[in-house]
Every structure is written in structure tokens, then in C-alpha cells.
Design a protein around this motif. Structure first.
Motif, short mmCIF file in Angstrom:
data_model
loop_
_atom_site.label_atom_id
_atom_site.label_comp_id
_atom_site.label_asym_id
_atom_site.label_seq_id
_atom_site.Cartn_x
_atom_site.Cartn_y
_atom_site.Cartn_z
N ALA A 21 -124.09 103.30 5.59
CA ALA A 21 -123.21 104.30 6.21
C ALA A 21 -123.59 105.71 5.77
O ALA A 21 -123.58 106.65 6.58
N ALA A 22 -123.96 105.86 4.51
CA ALA A 22 -124.35 107.18 4.01
C ALA A 22 -125.65 107.65 4.66
O ALA A 22 -125.80 108.82 5.02
N TRP A 23 -126.63 106.73 4.83
CA TRP A 23 -127.89 107.11 5.47
C TRP A 23 -127.63 107.57 6.90
O TRP A 23 -128.22 108.54 7.36
N GLU A 24 -126.77 106.84 7.61
CA GLU A 24 -126.48 107.22 9.00
C GLU A 24 -125.78 108.57 9.07
O GLU A 24 -126.03 109.35 9.98
N THR A 25 -124.91 108.85 8.11
CA THR A 25 -124.25 110.17 8.07
C THR A 25 -125.29 111.27 7.89
O THR A 25 -125.24 112.31 8.56
N LYS A 29 -126.83 114.48 10.68
CA LYS A 29 -126.96 115.88 10.31
C LYS A 29 -128.38 116.41 10.45
O LYS A 29 -128.60 117.62 10.43
N SER A 30 -129.35 115.54 10.62
CA SER A 30 -130.75 115.95 10.69
C SER A 30 -131.00 116.81 11.92
O SER A 30 -130.53 116.51 13.02
N ARG A 31 -131.79 117.85 11.73
CA ARG A 31 -132.15 118.73 12.85
C ARG A 31 -133.26 118.15 13.71
O ARG A 31 -133.36 118.46 14.89
N ARG A 32 -134.12 117.32 13.11
CA ARG A 32 -135.25 116.73 13.83
C ARG A 32 -135.07 115.23 13.87
O ARG A 32 -135.20 114.56 12.86
N LYS A 33 -134.82 114.70 15.03
CA LYS A 33 -134.63 113.26 15.18
C LYS A 33 -135.97 112.57 15.40
O LYS A 33 -136.86 113.09 16.03
N GLY A 34 -136.07 111.39 14.86
CA GLY A 34 -137.27 110.59 15.02
C GLY A 34 -136.92 109.13 14.80
O GLY A 34 -135.82 108.80 14.38
#
Length: 89
Positions: A21-25, A29-34
Motif C-alpha cells: 500500500a505504501a509503494w502504491e501511494t 505521487k510520481s511525476r513520471r509514470k512507467g
């Protein structure tokens, strides 16, 4: 005052999964999705992708106290460390 930042290295999927759950949170918030910005996708890669065969996951996670603040997914084999995702600076 901010808590001390620490880095932990997880090498077992079950240990990484305990903080899913913490990783997904953090991913949201990441600006660059991959591809590897998603823990479920990374988990499938670690567990089933042929390119990961024989490697040990090295999942470096930065924590402030007990709160995850960031991570870097790596794989390790025969003294060589390979990055699994692009770095965001």
C-alpha cells in the motif's frame, strides 16, 4: 524535527509485499509514470518474467522513521546490480 532517513534492502517478495500500500501511494505521487512504477507489475516481473530468472531482487527503500519515502528496484546476480526502473530526479 524530521526523523532520520534510513535505507533498507528487501530481497524477498514477501517482505516487499508487506508494504504494498505504501509503494502504491508513492507511485501515485510520481511525476513520471512507467511500467515499474506499479508494485503489482513489478511483482509479476520478479516472480514470472524470464529476464529475472536467476536474479535476486534488491528493493532499496528509503524510510523516514517507519514511513516509506521512496524506493529503487534493482536486481542482483553474480556481483552485478541492474536497475529496473528509470530514476526520477
Amino acid at each position: 524535527m524530521a526523523e532520520t532517513l534510513s535505507v533498507r534492502c528487501f530481497t524477498q517478495v514477501s517482505d516487499i509485499d508487506a508494504h504494498a500500500a505504501a509503494w502504491e501511494t508513492l507511485n501515485v505521487k510520481s511525476r513520471r509514470k512507467g511500467f515499474f512504477h506499479s508494485w503489482p507489475a513489478l511483482k509479476v516481473h520478479i516472480e514470472a518474467d524470464a529476464s529475472f530468472a536467476g536474479y535476486t531482487p534488491w528493493f532499496l527503500a528509503a524510510f523516514e522513521g517507519n514511513t516509506p519515502k521512496g524506493y529503487l528496484a534493482l536486481k542482483f546476480k553474480d556481483g552485478v546490480v541492474t536497475c529496473l526502473r528509470e530514476l526520477e530526479i
